[in-house]
Write an enzyme that holds these catalytic residues in place. Structure first.
Site, PDB file in Angstrom:
ATOM      1  N   LYS A 169      30.055  11.435 -48.225  1.00  0.00           N
ATOM      2  CA  LYS A 169      29.828  12.762 -47.646  1.00  0.00           C
ATOM      3  C   LYS A 169      28.863  12.691 -46.471  1.00  0.00           C
ATOM      4  O   LYS A 169      28.096  11.734 -46.307  1.00  0.00           O
ATOM      5  CB  LYS A 169      29.324  13.737 -48.705  1.00  0.00           C
ATOM      6  CG  LYS A 169      28.068  13.307 -49.477  1.00  0.00           C
ATOM      7  CD  LYS A 169      26.753  13.640 -48.822  1.00  0.00           C
ATOM      8  CE  LYS A 169      25.559  13.134 -49.592  1.00  0.00           C
ATOM      9  NZ  LYS A 169      24.324  13.046 -48.812  1.00  0.00           N
ATOM     10  N   ASP A 192      24.257  14.601 -56.102  1.00  0.00           N
ATOM     11  CA  ASP A 192      25.456  14.489 -55.263  1.00  0.00           C
ATOM     12  C   ASP A 192      26.734  14.187 -56.052  1.00  0.00           C
ATOM     13  O   ASP A 192      27.827  14.183 -55.493  1.00  0.00           O
ATOM     14  CB  ASP A 192      25.273  13.371 -54.225  1.00  0.00           C
ATOM     15  CG  ASP A 192      24.253  13.744 -53.153  1.00  0.00           C
ATOM     16  OD1 ASP A 192      23.882  14.923 -53.081  1.00  0.00           O
ATOM     17  OD2 ASP A 192      23.841  12.852 -52.391  1.00  0.00           O
TER      18      ASP A 192
END
Length: 310
Positions: free
Chosen positions: A16, A144
């Site tokens: 990401k 995350d």
């Protein structure tokens, strides 16, 4: 459904970029409130889980994983053990991680490994939690990990683990410049805290609670790269640049050679440059590669962890 004894399961999960990242004041418990806009990009980790009596993990792929821990400090291994413990599964899994996301690069590679492992072992063992049932386990493993499971574009608040999907239209083109040396996330936060303390007079008090600005959400909602370039921001960037000053020149270079904007991704040292087309991405990547840097082109958003049909 019983466990699938004969075959292995491979799952891929995305790295990401933090397109926007705000860090609140340091709190009593040593944590910060954060507000982030995550975008999953087309740089994937792949985890293959094979039936085994015990738990093990090994690394292959273009990123050298030889220095990574292969004990319980490893997030993928921790994910497999957590799932077994919660579901009462008596066996283990042999995990092979094909690494493409840089280590300690601010792109959530370890979190992608954990998310992929949860999905692969759930499928392999027939534990039947599915993506939705795995989300609470993902949140226990790290801020995350739920995002790597879900993918797309999302707002993360609290410690980054309270996720809400963000509407996103179209596709954004990025050039990532990868660094051979990683940056430790706790060290980056510590440097930010020290910087804020040192410059408290000029910076003023930091807010306890932070949020993602409307301009960023609006830019991804309409798929407008120019607006997103103007709204991108990362509070951790000042600390990452202090710890890795060579990144300053790279940011200036990218922005003077066609990028709409450049940013340190997360805690760095990966740099993400937003460009307006695939052609511009290829051209900028070529420039960085000719100058001896490792650069790749990716697009986002992409889906989260998915089983690969083999």
């Amino acid at each position: 459904m019983g466990s699938i004894r004969g075959r292995s399961i491979t799952v891929r999960a995305p790295g990401k970029i933090n397109v926007f990242f705000r860090v609140g004041a340091l709190q009593q418990d040593g944590y910060h409130d954060v507000a982030s806009l995550y975008q999953a990009v087309s740089l994937f980790e792949e985890v293959t889980a094979a039936p085994a009596a015990d738990f093990s993990v090994r690394f292959t792929g273009p990123i050298d994983g030889s220095a990574l821990p292969v004990d319980d400090r490893n997030l993928a291994l921790a994910a497999a053990k957590l799932l077994a413990e919660r579901t009462g599964y008596p066996g283990g899994a042999a995990l092979t991680v094909f690494k493409r996301v840089p280590i300690a690069g601010g792109m959530g590679g370890g979190s992608a490994d954990a998310a992929a492992t949860l999905l692969a072992c759930d499928e392999l063992w027939g534990t039947g939690l599915g993506r939705h049932g795995l989300l609470p386990l993902a949140a226990e493993l790290g801020a995350d990990v739920p995002f790597a499971l879900e993918g797309g574009t999302a707002v993360g608040t609290g410690r980054g683990d309270e996720l809400s999907p963000a509407l996103a239209k179209g596709s954004f083109h990025w050039v990532l410049v990868l660094s051979d040396a990683g940056l430790s996330t706790p060290r980056v936060y510590g440097t930010l805290d020290a910087h804020r303390e040192r410059h408290a007079g000029a910076l003023g008090p930091q807010p306890e609670l932070v949020k993602v600005e409307t301009a960023v959400l609006q830019a991804v909602r309409v798929g407008d790269a120019d607006s997103l370039a103007e709204a991108m921001h990362n509070d951790l960037q000042v600390a990452a640049l202090k710890l890795a000053p060579g990144l300053v020149d790279l940011l200036e270079q990218g922005e003077s050679r066609g990028a709409l904007a450049g940013i340190v991704s997360g805690s760095g040292p990966t740099l993400a440059f937003l460009v307006d087309s695939a052609e511009a991405a290829a051209s900028l990547r070529g420039m960085f590669c000719r100058e001896g840097h490792r650069a790749i082109t990716v697009t986002g958003p992409v889906p989260g962890a998915r089983v690969l049909e083999g």
